[in-house]
Design a protein around this motif. Structure first.
Motif, PDB file in Angstrom:
ATOM      1  N   THR A   1     -43.454  -7.774   6.243  1.00 41.47           N
ATOM      2  CA  THR A   1     -42.942  -9.132   6.054  1.00 41.47           C
ATOM      3  C   THR A   1     -43.922 -10.328   5.391  1.00 41.47           C
ATOM      4  OG1 THR A   1     -41.778  -8.444   8.152  1.00 41.47           O
ATOM      5  CG2 THR A   1     -41.755 -10.815   7.641  1.00 41.47           C
ATOM      6  N   VAL A   2     -43.636 -10.892   4.649  1.00 36.96           N
ATOM      7  CA  VAL A   2     -44.555 -11.703   4.033  1.00 36.96           C
ATOM      8  C   VAL A   2     -43.699 -13.168   3.904  1.00 36.96           C
ATOM      9  CG1 VAL A   2     -45.547 -10.040   2.503  1.00 36.96           C
ATOM     10  CG2 VAL A   2     -43.364 -11.236   1.539  1.00 36.96           C
ATOM     11  N   LYS A   3     -44.603 -14.169   3.842  1.00 35.08           N
ATOM     12  CA  LYS A   3     -44.210 -15.590   3.739  1.00 35.08           C
ATOM     13  C   LYS A   3     -44.053 -16.025   2.181  1.00 35.08           C
ATOM     14  CE  LYS A   3     -46.138 -17.286   8.075  1.00 35.08           C
ATOM     15  NZ  LYS A   3     -46.825 -18.062   8.765  1.00 35.08           N
ATOM     16  N   PHE A   4     -43.208 -16.717   1.930  1.00 39.15           N
ATOM     17  CA  PHE A   4     -43.097 -17.309   0.499  1.00 39.15           C
ATOM     18  C   PHE A   4     -42.382 -18.612   0.410  1.00 39.15           C
ATOM     19  CE2 PHE A   4     -39.138 -15.307   0.930  1.00 39.15           C
ATOM     20  CZ  PHE A   4     -38.017 -16.174   0.063  1.00 39.15           C
ATOM     21  N   THR A   5     -42.787 -19.273  -0.549  1.00 35.63           N
ATOM     22  CA  THR A   5     -42.121 -20.695  -0.529  1.00 35.63           C
ATOM     23  C   THR A   5     -40.750 -20.365  -1.466  1.00 35.63           C
ATOM     24  OG1 THR A   5     -44.287 -21.567  -0.823  1.00 35.63           O
ATOM     25  CG2 THR A   5     -42.346 -23.025  -1.436  1.00 35.63           C
TER      26      THR A   5
END
Length: 375
Positions: free
Chosen positions: A196-200
């Motif tokens: 799981t990764v964060k992105f804009t």
């Protein structure tokens, strides 16, 4: 009774039976050995019965027609394809069609198994008896039209010249790419933990994306080999990249082992087939599948759209591509009936038509955002 367990076991049994049936079907197709035909047919009928057990048990388990998500739809599509092949083959006494159809059905079933088989509550727009009427009719018509694709491939394998064979080999490669997607997805689900990764996102907000496959393309600078702009869905592109990588490697390995193209490998299984009969079966399958698709894909769909959303037509991507598919098959029949197109030309059109069906049922559902999205 645990209907979920029964449905899963029945579907697995059907998959195994179909996989085994390919062997006697292949032997019988080349040799016309009567005992092999009987064994292959018995296995296929047992598989079809097992598939129907899955469908009924799944219906009892979830409380509605099990065609509400990608897993259920693709599984039912595979069931209908086996049913359509058994029906049409019995009418024309051409059981060799099943030898080419069963691998396609296995790919469809394998593709569906990649998605979650958990039962989820239906959203309000799906809580209607039109769910069963519309989707089951579409799946049945798509399966019958798929028979036209299969017999067209058989026709071209026997007749096509070098230039056409190259394009037919490209079709085979695309099928291997789907197998690659199934293999890598299944492997990662069994042995790797999701990331799981964060992105804009496009609006500038922060979102989380869960990757089942190892990250190659990402919208986040600290993950993946390739950083993409926020205008591109890196997660979906990552899946496509992995599918072509694994599918390409699998294709090359098979080519190196057998030292033949897929077309060269399959061509000997078409030597005993009647070209006129294959062309006739393809035409008849379209004549049956087209009006059924007209009912399910357009007429029933518009009635349900009016009930669910208050309009018959809204230019949703799924609606647009259903119309494109309908217009394509209408044009195919027009060219066949008025311009007397037949043989190789209509065989290629049937293959393109199948491509439109797959694009509509898979790509539009998963990639293009819309009211019909199964994502």
């Amino acid at each position: 009774m645990n209907y979920f367990s029964l449905s899963s076991n029945a579907l697995l049994l059907a998959f195994i039976l179909l996989l085994v049936a390919i062997i006697p079907f292949g032997f019988a197709t080349k040799t016309r050995h009567a005992a092999s035909w009987k064994m292959a047919l018995a296995l296929t009928w047992l598989a079809f019965i097992s598939q129907m057990v899955y469908f009924v048990a799944r219906w009892r388990a979830v409380g509605h027609a099990p065609v509400s998500n990608m897993y259920e739809f693709m599984t039912f599509f595979g069931i209908m394809l086996i049913g359509a092949v058994l029906l049409i083959s019995s009418l024309y006494k051409q059981w060799s069609i099943a030898f080419f159809a069963i691998p396609i059905a296995l790919i469809i079933l394998g593709y569906g198994s990649v998605f979650s088989n958990k039962a989820m509550p239906l959203i309000p727009s799906l809580q209607s008896h039109w769910l069963a009427i519309h989707v089951i009719t579409v799946a049945a018509s798509s399966a019958i039209l798929s028979v036209a694709f299969i017999t067209s491939v058989m026709y071209l394998l026997k007749t096509a010249k070098a230039r056409s064979i190259k394009w037919l080999e490209f079709v085979m490669f695309q099928l291997v790419v789907v197998v690659g997607f199934i293999l890598i997805s299944t492997f990662c689900q069994l042995f790797l933990n999701p990331q799981t990764v964060k992105f804009t996102n496009k609006e500038g907000g922060t979102e989380l994306a869960t990757y089942i496959l190892p990250i190659i393309t990402s919208n986040h600078a600290e993950t993946g080999l390739f950083m993409l702009s926020n205008s591109i869905d890196a997660k979906k592109l990552n899946t496509i990249v992995w599918s072509f990588l694994v599918g390409g490697v699998l294709y090359l390995v098979i080519r190196l082992v057998v030292r033949k193209t897929f077309c060269e490998l399959l061509k000997p299984f078409t030597l005993r087939m009647d070209l006129k009969l294959l062309d006739e079966i393809s035409h008849r399958a379209i004549l049956i599948g087209f009006p059924l698709f007209s009912l399910g894909g357009l007429f029933f769909a518009m009635i349900w759209a009016q009930i669910a959303w208050g309009r018959y037509w809204g230019w949703d991507p799924k609606e647009v591509w259903a119309l494109i598919t309908w217009l394509f098959y209408a044009a195919l029949l027009h060219l066949r009936l008025t311009k007397e197109w037949e043989g190789e030309r209509t065989a290629w059109l049937a293959i393109i038509g199948f491509g439109l069906i797959v694009f509509n049922q898979v790509f539009v559902n998963l990639v293009i955002a819309g009211l019909h999205s199964y994502a």
